[in-house]
Design a protein around this motif. Sequence first.
Motif, PDB file in Angstrom:
ATOM      1  N   SER A  21      38.840  34.423  47.244  1.00  0.00           N
ATOM      2  CA  SER A  21      40.413  35.023  48.351  1.00  0.00           C
ATOM      3  C   SER A  21      40.597  33.513  49.059  1.00  0.00           C
ATOM      4  O   SER A  21      39.260  32.491  48.983  1.00  0.00           O
ATOM      5  CB  SER A  21      39.717  35.552  49.066  1.00  0.00           C
ATOM      6  N   ALA A  66      57.388  39.597  45.389  1.00  0.00           N
ATOM      7  CA  ALA A  66      56.595  39.201  44.573  1.00  0.00           C
ATOM      8  C   ALA A  66      56.179  37.252  44.732  1.00  0.00           C
ATOM      9  O   ALA A  66      55.606  36.622  44.703  1.00  0.00           O
ATOM     10  CB  ALA A  66      56.556  39.255  42.817  1.00  0.00           C
ATOM     11  N   VAL A  69      55.211  36.735  47.777  1.00  0.00           N
ATOM     12  CA  VAL A  69      53.279  36.084  47.903  1.00  0.00           C
ATOM     13  C   VAL A  69      53.176  34.795  46.862  1.00  0.00           C
ATOM     14  O   VAL A  69      52.100  33.953  46.982  1.00  0.00           O
ATOM     15  CB  VAL A  69      52.976  37.416  47.031  1.00  0.00           C
ATOM     16  N   PRO A  73      50.910  32.252  48.758  1.00  0.00           N
ATOM     17  CA  PRO A  73      49.037  33.581  48.605  1.00  0.00           C
ATOM     18  C   PRO A  73      47.847  33.845  49.007  1.00  0.00           C
ATOM     19  O   PRO A  73      47.538  34.176  49.124  1.00  0.00           O
ATOM     20  CB  PRO A  73      48.831  32.755  47.193  1.00  0.00           C
ATOM     21  N   ARG A  79      51.579  40.069  51.691  1.00  0.00           N
ATOM     22  CA  ARG A  79      50.568  40.582  50.576  1.00  0.00           C
ATOM     23  C   ARG A  79      50.378  42.797  50.361  1.00  0.00           C
ATOM     24  O   ARG A  79      50.610  43.447  49.568  1.00  0.00           O
ATOM     25  CB  ARG A  79      49.319  40.045  50.420  1.00  0.00           C
ATOM     26  N   HIS A  82      53.844  43.081  49.521  1.00  0.00           N
ATOM     27  CA  HIS A  82      54.687  43.625  48.159  1.00  0.00           C
ATOM     28  C   HIS A  82      53.820  44.900  47.966  1.00  0.00           C
ATOM     29  O   HIS A  82      54.104  45.264  46.809  1.00  0.00           O
ATOM     30  CB  HIS A  82      54.097  42.583  47.576  1.00  0.00           C
ATOM     31  N   GLY A  83      52.406  44.520  48.720  1.00  0.00           N
ATOM     32  CA  GLY A  83      52.138  46.090  47.959  1.00  0.00           C
ATOM     33  C   GLY A  83      52.495  47.728  48.541  1.00  0.00           C
ATOM     34  O   GLY A  83      53.191  48.749  47.858  1.00  0.00           O
ATOM     35  N   LYS A 104      49.593  47.774  41.104  1.00  0.00           N
ATOM     36  CA  LYS A 104      49.427  46.667  41.231  1.00  0.00           C
ATOM     37  C   LYS A 104      49.579  47.260  43.305  1.00  0.00           C
ATOM     38  O   LYS A 104      49.451  46.002  43.577  1.00  0.00           O
ATOM     39  CB  LYS A 104      50.741  46.321  40.611  1.00  0.00           C
ATOM     40  N   ALA A 105      49.704  47.526  43.575  1.00  0.00           N
ATOM     41  CA  ALA A 105      49.789  47.479  45.235  1.00  0.00           C
ATOM     42  C   ALA A 105      48.767  47.780  45.280  1.00  0.00           C
ATOM     43  O   ALA A 105      48.488  47.483  46.646  1.00  0.00           O
ATOM     44  CB  ALA A 105      50.636  48.940  45.246  1.00  0.00           C
ATOM     45  N   GLU A 108      47.033  44.632  45.384  1.00  0.00           N
ATOM     46  CA  GLU A 108      47.583  43.541  46.438  1.00  0.00           C
ATOM     47  C   GLU A 108      47.595  43.860  47.299  1.00  0.00           C
ATOM     48  O   GLU A 108      46.658  42.619  48.427  1.00  0.00           O
ATOM     49  CB  GLU A 108      49.363  43.196  46.711  1.00  0.00           C
ATOM     50  N   GLU A 111      43.458  42.859  48.364  1.00  0.00           N
ATOM     51  CA  GLU A 111      43.600  41.633  48.262  1.00  0.00           C
ATOM     52  C   GLU A 111      44.287  40.676  49.730  1.00  0.00           C
ATOM     53  O   GLU A 111      43.845  40.056  50.489  1.00  0.00           O
ATOM     54  CB  GLU A 111      44.577  40.742  47.082  1.00  0.00           C
ATOM     55  N   ALA A 112      45.371  41.593  49.953  1.00  0.00           N
ATOM     56  CA  ALA A 112      44.983  41.563  52.081  1.00  0.00           C
ATOM     57  C   ALA A 112      43.773  41.987  52.916  1.00  0.00           C
ATOM     58  O   ALA A 112      44.085  40.804  53.591  1.00  0.00           O
ATOM     59  CB  ALA A 112      46.385  42.264  52.605  1.00  0.00           C
TER      60      ALA A 112
END
Length: 220
Positions: A21, A66, A69, A73, A79, A82-83, A104-105, A108, A111-112
Amino acid sequence: MKTRHHLLALTLAAALGAGLSLPALALGDAARQQLDGIQARWAEVNYKLPDKQREAAFADLAQQAAQAVAAEPAAAELRIWHGIVLSTYAGAKGGLGALDLVKKAKAELEEALKLDPKALDGSAYTSLGSLYYQVPGWPLGFGDDAKAEVLLKQALAINPDGIDPNFFYGDFLLRKKRYPQAKAALEKALAAPDRAGRAAADEGRRGEIRQRLKELESRL
Protein backbone atom coordinates in the motif's frame (compact mmCIF):
# COMPACT_ATOMS: atom_id res chain seq x y z
CA MET A 1 -24.75 3.13 -0.54
CA LYS A 2 -28.05 1.07 -1.19
CA THR A 3 -28.77 -2.01 -3.27
CA ARG A 4 -32.07 -2.02 -5.13
CA HIS A 5 -32.03 -5.51 -6.62
CA HIS A 6 -30.92 -8.92 -5.40
CA LEU A 7 -27.59 -10.06 -6.78
CA LEU A 8 -27.45 -13.37 -8.61
CA ALA A 9 -25.49 -15.94 -6.66
CA LEU A 10 -22.19 -16.92 -8.25
CA THR A 11 -19.07 -18.57 -6.88
CA LEU A 12 -16.51 -15.93 -6.01
CA ALA A 13 -13.15 -15.87 -7.69
CA ALA A 14 -10.01 -16.62 -5.70
CA ALA A 15 -9.24 -14.16 -2.93
CA LEU A 16 -7.26 -11.11 -3.97
CA GLY A 17 -3.63 -11.17 -2.94
CA ALA A 18 -2.48 -8.49 -0.55
CA GLY A 19 -0.31 -5.91 -2.24
CA LEU A 20 1.89 -3.15 -0.95
CA SER A 21 0.00 0.00 0.00
CA LEU A 22 1.10 3.54 -0.70
CA PRO A 23 1.10 5.94 2.26
CA ALA A 24 -2.07 7.98 2.69
CA LEU A 25 -1.75 11.59 1.55
CA ALA A 26 -3.84 14.72 2.10
CA LEU A 27 -6.10 15.48 -0.83
CA GLY A 28 -4.93 18.24 -3.14
CA ASP A 29 -7.28 20.81 -4.63
CA ALA A 30 -7.80 18.86 -7.86
CA ALA A 31 -8.54 15.61 -6.02
CA ARG A 32 -10.92 17.41 -3.66
CA GLN A 33 -12.82 18.84 -6.61
CA GLN A 34 -13.03 15.36 -8.13
CA LEU A 35 -14.32 13.96 -4.85
CA ASP A 36 -16.92 16.69 -4.44
CA GLY A 37 -18.13 16.15 -8.01
CA ILE A 38 -18.42 12.38 -7.57
CA GLN A 39 -20.34 12.76 -4.32
CA ALA A 40 -22.75 15.28 -5.83
CA ARG A 41 -23.37 13.22 -8.95
CA TRP A 42 -23.87 10.05 -6.92
CA ALA A 43 -26.61 11.69 -4.86
CA GLU A 44 -28.30 12.93 -8.01
CA VAL A 45 -28.20 9.53 -9.71
CA ASN A 46 -29.10 7.53 -6.62
CA TYR A 47 -31.99 9.64 -5.43
CA LYS A 48 -33.25 11.72 -8.35
CA LEU A 49 -32.97 9.76 -11.59
CA PRO A 50 -35.67 7.31 -12.76
CA ASP A 51 -34.71 3.66 -12.28
CA LYS A 52 -34.33 3.06 -16.02
CA GLN A 53 -31.64 5.74 -16.26
CA ARG A 54 -29.63 4.80 -13.19
CA GLU A 55 -27.57 1.91 -14.57
CA ALA A 56 -26.03 3.91 -17.43
CA ALA A 57 -25.47 6.92 -15.19
CA PHE A 58 -23.70 4.82 -12.57
CA ALA A 59 -21.57 3.19 -15.28
CA ASP A 60 -20.37 6.63 -16.37
CA LEU A 61 -19.77 7.71 -12.78
CA ALA A 62 -17.83 4.51 -12.02
CA GLN A 63 -15.53 5.32 -14.93
CA GLN A 64 -15.04 8.85 -13.64
CA ALA A 65 -14.25 7.55 -10.15
CA ALA A 66 -11.79 4.99 -11.52
CA GLN A 67 -9.96 7.73 -13.41
CA ALA A 68 -9.78 9.82 -10.25
CA VAL A 69 -8.25 6.88 -8.35
CA ALA A 70 -5.76 6.25 -11.16
CA ALA A 71 -4.61 9.87 -10.88
CA GLU A 72 -4.40 9.77 -7.06
CA PRO A 73 -3.88 6.11 -6.05
CA ALA A 74 -2.92 6.97 -2.46
CA ALA A 75 -6.13 8.91 -1.80
CA ALA A 76 -8.25 6.71 0.45
CA GLU A 77 -11.20 9.09 0.01
CA LEU A 78 -11.32 8.53 -3.75
CA ARG A 79 -11.03 4.76 -3.32
CA ILE A 80 -13.93 4.83 -0.85
CA TRP A 81 -16.09 6.66 -3.34
CA HIS A 82 -15.09 4.40 -6.20
CA GLY A 83 -16.23 1.51 -4.00
CA ILE A 84 -19.51 3.23 -3.16
CA VAL A 85 -20.24 3.98 -6.81
CA LEU A 86 -19.43 0.40 -7.85
CA SER A 87 -21.71 -0.95 -5.11
CA THR A 88 -24.70 1.15 -6.10
CA TYR A 89 -23.98 0.49 -9.77
CA ALA A 90 -24.22 -3.23 -8.95
CA GLY A 91 -27.60 -2.68 -7.32
CA ALA A 92 -28.90 -0.80 -10.34
CA LYS A 93 -27.49 -3.32 -12.79
CA GLY A 94 -28.50 -6.62 -11.19
CA GLY A 95 -28.02 -9.80 -13.20
CA LEU A 96 -24.80 -11.64 -13.92
CA GLY A 97 -22.53 -8.60 -13.90
CA ALA A 98 -23.55 -7.35 -10.47
CA LEU A 99 -21.41 -9.66 -8.34
CA ASP A 100 -18.26 -8.78 -10.25
CA LEU A 101 -18.92 -5.11 -9.54
CA VAL A 102 -19.43 -5.86 -5.85
CA LYS A 103 -16.14 -7.75 -5.71
CA LYS A 104 -14.36 -4.74 -7.22
CA ALA A 105 -16.07 -2.47 -4.70
CA LYS A 106 -14.92 -4.71 -1.85
CA ALA A 107 -11.33 -4.57 -3.12
CA GLU A 108 -11.38 -0.77 -3.32
CA LEU A 109 -12.81 -0.41 0.18
CA GLU A 110 -10.25 -2.82 1.60
CA GLU A 111 -7.46 -0.83 -0.06
CA ALA A 112 -8.90 2.38 1.41
CA LEU A 113 -8.73 0.82 4.87
CA LYS A 114 -5.05 0.00 4.34
CA LEU A 115 -4.36 3.58 3.34
CA ASP A 116 -6.36 5.39 6.01
CA PRO A 117 -9.08 3.63 8.05
CA LYS A 118 -10.34 6.97 9.41
CA ALA A 119 -10.76 8.63 6.01
CA LEU A 120 -14.16 10.29 5.56
CA ASP A 121 -15.03 9.48 9.19
CA GLY A 122 -14.55 5.74 8.71
CA SER A 123 -16.78 5.47 5.64
CA ALA A 124 -14.83 2.47 4.30
CA TYR A 125 -15.95 0.48 7.34
CA THR A 126 -19.57 1.54 6.79
CA SER A 127 -19.61 0.69 3.09
CA LEU A 128 -17.74 -2.59 3.47
CA GLY A 129 -19.98 -3.63 6.34
CA SER A 130 -23.07 -2.92 4.24
CA LEU A 131 -21.69 -5.15 1.48
CA TYR A 132 -21.09 -8.03 3.89
CA TYR A 133 -24.71 -8.14 5.01
CA GLN A 134 -26.27 -7.61 1.55
CA VAL A 135 -24.18 -9.97 -0.60
CA PRO A 136 -24.95 -13.74 -0.54
CA GLY A 137 -22.78 -15.81 1.76
CA TRP A 138 -20.42 -18.71 1.07
CA PRO A 139 -20.24 -20.64 -1.22
CA LEU A 140 -22.16 -18.24 -3.43
CA GLY A 141 -20.57 -15.01 -2.28
CA PHE A 142 -18.56 -13.33 0.47
CA GLY A 143 -21.50 -12.21 2.60
CA ASP A 144 -21.03 -12.66 6.35
CA ASP A 145 -23.33 -11.12 8.96
CA ALA A 146 -20.80 -11.46 11.77
CA LYS A 147 -18.15 -9.57 9.78
CA ALA A 148 -20.76 -7.02 8.78
CA GLU A 149 -21.60 -6.21 12.39
CA VAL A 150 -17.95 -5.90 13.37
CA LEU A 151 -17.28 -3.48 10.52
CA LEU A 152 -20.41 -1.42 11.16
CA LYS A 153 -19.49 -1.09 14.84
CA GLN A 154 -15.98 0.02 13.84
CA ALA A 155 -17.57 2.73 11.71
CA LEU A 156 -19.72 3.84 14.65
CA ALA A 157 -16.69 3.95 16.92
CA ILE A 158 -15.15 6.52 14.56
CA ASN A 159 -18.35 8.42 13.73
CA PRO A 160 -20.93 7.63 16.41
CA ASP A 161 -23.40 10.35 15.42
CA GLY A 162 -23.12 10.05 11.63
CA ILE A 163 -26.16 9.51 9.44
CA ASP A 164 -24.68 6.72 7.32
CA PRO A 165 -23.13 4.46 9.99
CA ASN A 166 -26.30 4.65 12.07
CA PHE A 167 -28.54 4.07 9.05
CA PHE A 168 -26.68 1.01 7.83
CA TYR A 169 -26.37 -0.46 11.31
CA GLY A 170 -30.09 0.12 11.80
CA ASP A 171 -30.86 -1.49 8.46
CA PHE A 172 -28.67 -4.47 9.39
CA LEU A 173 -30.46 -4.84 12.75
CA LEU A 174 -33.84 -4.59 11.03
CA ARG A 175 -32.92 -7.44 8.68
CA LYS A 176 -31.78 -9.47 11.70
CA LYS A 177 -35.15 -8.80 13.41
CA ARG A 178 -33.49 -7.02 16.31
CA TYR A 179 -36.23 -4.44 16.21
CA PRO A 180 -35.73 -2.32 19.35
CA GLN A 181 -32.03 -1.87 18.54
CA ALA A 182 -32.87 -1.12 14.92
CA LYS A 183 -35.33 1.57 15.95
CA ALA A 184 -32.77 3.24 18.20
CA ALA A 185 -30.10 3.25 15.48
CA LEU A 186 -32.47 4.55 12.82
CA GLU A 187 -33.81 7.30 15.05
CA LYS A 188 -30.24 8.35 15.79
CA ALA A 189 -29.53 8.38 12.06
CA LEU A 190 -32.57 10.56 11.44
CA ALA A 191 -31.38 13.04 14.06
CA ALA A 192 -27.82 13.17 12.67
CA PRO A 193 -26.43 16.63 11.88
CA ASP A 194 -26.38 17.87 8.31
CA ARG A 195 -23.17 17.32 6.37
CA ALA A 196 -21.53 20.28 4.64
CA GLY A 197 -22.06 20.09 0.89
CA ARG A 198 -24.13 16.91 1.13
CA ALA A 199 -27.67 18.30 1.32
CA ALA A 200 -29.03 16.13 -1.51
CA ALA A 201 -27.47 12.97 -0.07
CA ASP A 202 -28.78 13.77 3.42
CA GLU A 203 -32.29 14.37 2.08
CA GLY A 204 -32.27 11.07 0.19
CA ARG A 205 -30.86 9.12 3.11
CA ARG A 206 -33.45 10.54 5.50
CA GLY A 207 -36.13 9.35 3.11
CA GLU A 208 -34.70 5.84 3.37
CA ILE A 209 -34.55 6.09 7.15
CA ARG A 210 -38.22 7.10 7.35
CA GLN A 211 -39.13 4.12 5.15
CA ARG A 212 -37.31 1.75 7.51
CA LEU A 213 -38.94 3.32 10.56
CA LYS A 214 -42.35 2.94 8.96
CA GLU A 215 -41.59 -0.71 8.29
CA LEU A 216 -40.67 -1.11 11.96
CA GLU A 217 -43.98 0.29 13.20
CA SER A 218 -45.81 -2.94 12.44
CA ARG A 219 -43.11 -5.09 14.01
CA LEU A 220 -42.67 -3.55 17.44
